[in-house]
Enzyme design. Sequence first.
Site, PDB file in Angstrom:
ATOM      1  N   GLU A   1       0.874  -1.179   0.000  1.00 39.95           N
ATOM      2  CA  GLU A   1       0.000   0.000   0.000  1.00 39.95           C
ATOM      3  C   GLU A   1       0.900   1.214   0.000  1.00 39.95           C
ATOM      4  O   GLU A   1       1.720   1.379   0.903  1.00 39.95           O
ATOM      5  CB  GLU A   1      -0.918  -0.027   1.224  1.00 39.95           C
ATOM      6  CG  GLU A   1      -2.131   0.886   1.071  1.00 39.95           C
ATOM      7  CD  GLU A   1      -1.920   2.264   1.637  1.00 39.95           C
ATOM      8  OE1 GLU A   1      -1.606   3.178   0.829  1.00 39.95           O
ATOM      9  OE2 GLU A   1      -2.048   2.442   2.841  1.00 39.95           O
TER      10      GLU A   1
ATOM     11  N   CYS B   1      -2.689   8.026   4.276  1.00 39.22           N
ATOM     12  CA  CYS B   1      -2.722   7.660   2.861  1.00 39.22           C
ATOM     13  C   CYS B   1      -4.055   8.025   2.236  1.00 39.22           C
ATOM     14  O   CYS B   1      -4.142   8.287   1.045  1.00 39.22           O
ATOM     15  CB  CYS B   1      -2.462   6.164   2.698  1.00 39.22           C
ATOM     16  SG  CYS B   1      -0.917   5.591   3.416  1.00 39.22           S
TER      17      CYS B   1
END
Length: 515
Positions: A287, A321
Amino acid sequence: MTMVEYRNEPFTDFSQEANRKAMQQSLERIGEQLGRTYPLTINGEKITTEKLGTSINPGNTDQVVGLMAQADSTLADQAIASADAAFQQWQYVSPDERAGYLFKASAIMRRRKFDYAAWLVYEAGKNWAEADADVAEAIDFLEFYGREMIRLSGPQPLTPLPGEDNRLTYIPLGVGVVIPPWNFPLAIMAGMTCAAIVSGNTVVLKPASTAPVIAAKFVELMEEVGLPAGVLNFVPGSGGEIGDFIVDHPRTRFVSFTGSRDVGLRINERIAKPAKGQIWIKRLIAEMGGKDGIVVDQSANLDEAATAIVQSAFGFQGQKCSAGSRAIVHQAVYDEVLELVIAKTKQLTVGPADENFAIGPVIDANAYGKIREYLEVGKTEGRLVAGGDIAEGNGYYIQPTVFADVEPTSRVMLEEIFGPVLAICKANDFKQAIDIFNNTEYGLTGAVFSHSREHLEYARQRMHCGNLYFNRKCTGALVGVHPFGGFNMSGTDSKAGGRDYLLLFTQAKLVSEKW
């Protein structure tokens, strides 16, 4: 094993006096433990080294949170050998038993929730609510992945064939290298680590260099619940010293990584080339960030949209994020939304996390410098309407900043800043707004505020991101509710906290017996 149905861990209500008092007590108790030295853990053995890393409080740079032993390549090699040896037994431990370790850890973490939150306040600069949410998510991962492994260990559906007994099982991969991020140094670290372990793998954990103490506390927790030696090996160290070594090692079977795009791509490139003696294709679970945005059309509830924009952009100083660092607003409501965003942003106060200010520090000097550079870039690309400078305090404080009237192709609209910086862009119509949203190399989260079913369905099909939210903020994914992961340069769409996630740490084996 009798289990209750999975439910998300409730967030703490700090408006309650008892909870505020408990948090203050934990901050005082953990404050007395700051500055200690933490060892490596290899095969259950505590190893101190001459070389130490220093974790500091980003909101008070004179305060040392802890000193961390640093592994070199020799110790990293020992950790991989330990994990490899432990795997020979751990892979055959029943899934129920492996899940039991996670459930025990979850129960203890729940009882000590305020203490873990206090560590996050000091080491990561999270305010109380953000720290509490981090701990709650860690508990959720432990509970959810334990149940998921038990589910996957049950009979799997296959087409029956007369005269044969066919069974599909999910078996572990081997030794995994886990490299978690600093922004959720308990939740994501625990989730990545325990997903690997409960699936039957063994782990070499290299924590984030700016937040290693909370990872050390988690390792202590797993030892407390009796996890066998060698299943979890803890090797803090610099990326230059051990990062490539553990990624490249021939006994490394997979790498689980959360962090920057550039580092993730480097890992992907390195594992594609087999090392001497390597007998498998290594797997990457990654990720790698995002450039997330919120689209607002003319039918939306504008106050709710502005609130969500501010929450998404500035929660934990924009260091998520999933942070909504872009707002794309229909021209018919642009001015009104902009004024609401400015007003709500200016209400945010900046200060130390332990005093529970809305906006705390960014993580370290490197981030501080990078964000300040983007502040200058933004001043040339848009109209500064809020913030735009550093904030007072003995730490890495930056004002929540809003740039209006930016072009869709500007740097502040395309590049991940990872700080409290919001760019707002005007769209002529809804289709153009979606095109602007998609005009980025990332694809993690996004949101749409609209009361038009036609627009929502258009966005459902055409907005290219892994997690898309309608009429709510683009941060705050819940384990089991919003499986989390994105497209393009946001990573491998691993869907952490979802029913597909543990499959990434396993391989399917079919055994067929003829009667």
